[in-house]
Design a protein around this motif. Structure first.
Motif, mmCIF file in Angstrom:
data_model
loop_
_atom_site.group_PDB
_atom_site.id
_atom_site.type_symbol
_atom_site.label_atom_id
_atom_site.label_comp_id
_atom_site.label_asym_id
_atom_site.label_seq_id
_atom_site.Cartn_x
_atom_site.Cartn_y
_atom_site.Cartn_z
ATOM 1 N N VAL A 4 0.652 -0.839 -0.345
ATOM 2 C CA VAL A 4 -0.014 0.037 0.598
ATOM 3 C C VAL A 4 0.983 1.253 -0.626
ATOM 4 O O VAL A 4 1.439 1.625 0.741
ATOM 5 N N ILE A 5 0.570 1.991 -0.498
ATOM 6 C CA ILE A 5 1.079 3.434 -1.003
ATOM 7 C C ILE A 5 0.090 4.534 -0.880
ATOM 8 O O ILE A 5 -1.226 5.488 -1.365
ATOM 9 N N ALA A 6 0.500 5.012 0.662
ATOM 10 C CA ALA A 6 -0.241 6.053 1.069
ATOM 11 C C ALA A 6 0.557 7.435 0.669
ATOM 12 O O ALA A 6 1.245 7.751 -0.028
ATOM 13 N N ALA A 7 -1.034 8.237 0.623
ATOM 14 C CA ALA A 7 -1.326 9.660 -0.540
ATOM 15 C C ALA A 7 -1.895 10.055 -0.210
ATOM 16 O O ALA A 7 -3.272 10.437 0.773
ATOM 17 N N GLY A 8 -2.024 11.560 0.389
ATOM 18 C CA GLY A 8 -2.647 12.225 0.839
ATOM 19 C C GLY A 8 -2.505 12.973 1.873
ATOM 20 O O GLY A 8 -2.512 12.863 2.609
ATOM 21 N N GLY A 9 -2.393 14.566 1.984
ATOM 22 C CA GLY A 9 -2.014 14.545 2.966
ATOM 23 C C GLY A 9 -0.540 14.822 3.587
ATOM 24 O O GLY A 9 -0.180 14.625 5.528
ATOM 25 N N ILE A 10 0.824 12.943 2.899
ATOM 26 C CA ILE A 10 1.378 13.792 3.505
ATOM 27 C C ILE A 10 2.775 15.010 3.256
ATOM 28 O O ILE A 10 2.596 15.224 2.028
ATOM 29 N N GLY A 11 2.932 16.111 4.348
ATOM 30 C CA GLY A 11 3.965 16.629 3.765
ATOM 31 C C GLY A 11 5.227 17.206 4.384
ATOM 32 O O GLY A 11 6.215 18.247 3.904
ATOM 33 N N ASP A 12 5.315 16.363 5.277
ATOM 34 C CA ASP A 12 6.984 16.024 5.661
ATOM 35 C C ASP A 12 7.153 14.881 6.482
ATOM 36 O O ASP A 12 6.713 13.838 6.160
ATOM 37 N N ALA A 13 8.086 14.459 7.591
ATOM 38 C CA ALA A 13 9.199 13.447 7.590
ATOM 39 C C ALA A 13 8.141 13.059 8.410
ATOM 40 O O ALA A 13 8.507 11.502 8.656
ATOM 41 N N ARG A 14 6.784 13.588 9.526
ATOM 42 C CA ARG A 14 6.726 12.931 10.468
ATOM 43 C C ARG A 14 5.477 12.208 9.696
ATOM 44 O O ARG A 14 4.818 10.971 10.379
ATOM 45 N N GLY A 15 5.433 12.657 8.420
ATOM 46 C CA GLY A 15 4.042 11.713 7.795
ATOM 47 C C GLY A 15 3.972 10.793 7.316
ATOM 48 O O GLY A 15 3.882 9.417 6.620
ATOM 49 N N VAL A 16 5.613 10.759 6.662
ATOM 50 C CA VAL A 16 6.335 9.595 6.418
ATOM 51 C C VAL A 16 6.128 8.253 7.368
ATOM 52 O O VAL A 16 5.684 7.233 6.723
ATOM 53 N N ILE A 17 6.341 8.733 8.877
ATOM 54 C CA ILE A 17 6.638 7.992 10.032
ATOM 55 C C ILE A 17 5.733 7.516 9.814
ATOM 56 O O ILE A 17 5.235 6.667 10.849
ATOM 57 N N ALA A 18 4.299 8.338 10.343
ATOM 58 C CA ALA A 18 2.809 7.644 9.665
ATOM 59 C C ALA A 18 2.723 6.698 9.324
ATOM 60 O O ALA A 18 2.087 5.984 9.671
ATOM 61 N N ALA A 19 2.750 7.414 8.097
ATOM 62 C CA ALA A 19 2.352 6.075 7.250
ATOM 63 C C ALA A 19 2.813 4.440 7.352
ATOM 64 O O ALA A 19 2.557 4.170 7.149
ATOM 65 N N LEU A 20 3.935 4.821 7.072
ATOM 66 C CA LEU A 20 4.897 3.518 7.081
ATOM 67 C C LEU A 20 4.814 2.934 9.054
ATOM 68 O O LEU A 20 4.238 1.345 8.818
ATOM 69 N N ALA A 21 4.134 3.872 9.912
ATOM 70 C CA ALA A 21 4.112 3.053 11.154
ATOM 71 C C ALA A 21 1.907 2.498 11.041
ATOM 72 O O ALA A 21 2.294 1.539 11.577
ATOM 73 N N LEU A 22 2.283 3.074 10.190
ATOM 74 C CA LEU A 22 0.323 2.795 9.782
ATOM 75 C C LEU A 22 0.228 0.969 8.984
ATOM 76 O O LEU A 22 -1.098 0.435 8.347
ATOM 77 N N GLY A 23 1.313 1.339 8.399
ATOM 78 C CA GLY A 23 1.175 -0.338 7.389
ATOM 79 C C GLY A 23 1.853 0.163 6.107
ATOM 80 O O GLY A 23 1.993 -0.994 5.387
ATOM 81 N N ALA A 24 2.036 1.805 6.195
ATOM 82 C CA ALA A 24 2.126 1.440 4.133
ATOM 83 C C ALA A 24 3.393 0.759 4.237
ATOM 84 O O ALA A 24 4.647 1.337 5.342
#
Length: 175
Positions: free
Chosen positions: A18-38
């Motif tokens: 799964v590739i997360a997209a939408g509302g990811i604008g910085d490193a915190r968003g990248v980490i959050a998406a990866l933590a959620l399983g992306a």
């Protein structure tokens, strides 16, 4: 549905990355998406603000300004629902009495309006595409933005790993 609600629900029901997209604008968003399983992320607006993007100078400046924190949805730019920085053009096109043509007619109409607005330096009359995290778009040069993003992701991941390891040690001492 927002990205960070959607990602774990999709990850739980599919057997593909799964590739997360939408509302990811910085490193915190990248980490959050990866933590959620992306398995990865796709970032748009943050790179749209860079000089190397195809966006006009006025659009890039608007993305790096305070106004980027005020986005809204409109059908007025293309005839299809999209998000952009709230400005005079969007306000006019979102009025109840404004008739919006179907895509691609509305897109052609707005594009023809944008040409003289751009020439006049009127960003308030341009369709300023932007995601919900547009206010995080601070990089002007992709050659500094990308390495900085990678470094910040690594730093945050390191802090999380350190916290997790420390927490695990503290939990084992309390038993």
């Amino acid at each position: 549905m927002g990205t960070f609600s959607l990602v774990p629900q999709v990850v739980d029901v599919v057997d593909v990355p799964v590739i997360a997209a939408g509302g990811i604008g910085d490193a915190r968003g990248v980490i959050a998406a990866l933590a959620l399983g992306a398995a990865g992320v796709q970032m748009g607006t943050v790179f749209l603000a860079c000089e190397q993007s195809g966006a006009s100078r006025l659009h890039r400046v608007a993305l790096r300004s305070r106004s980027a924190g005020h986005t809204a949805l409109t059908r007025g730019f293309t005839g299809r629902l999209a998000r952009g920085i709230h400005n005079s053009l969007m306000e006019e096109l979102n009025r109840d009495e404004t008739e919006v043509l179907p895509y691609p007619l509305q897109r052609a109409l707005v594009r023809n309006l944008a040409i003289p607005a751009e020439a006049a330096g009127r960003s308030d009359l341009l369709p300023l595409w932007a995601g919900q995290s547009a206010s995080l778009s601070t990089c002007a040069d992709v050659s500094s933005c990308l390495p900085s993003l990678v470094e910040e992701v690594s730093e945050i991941a390191g802090r999380v790993m350190h916290w997790s390891a420390t927490r695990g040690k503290n939990d084992s001492h309390s038993e």
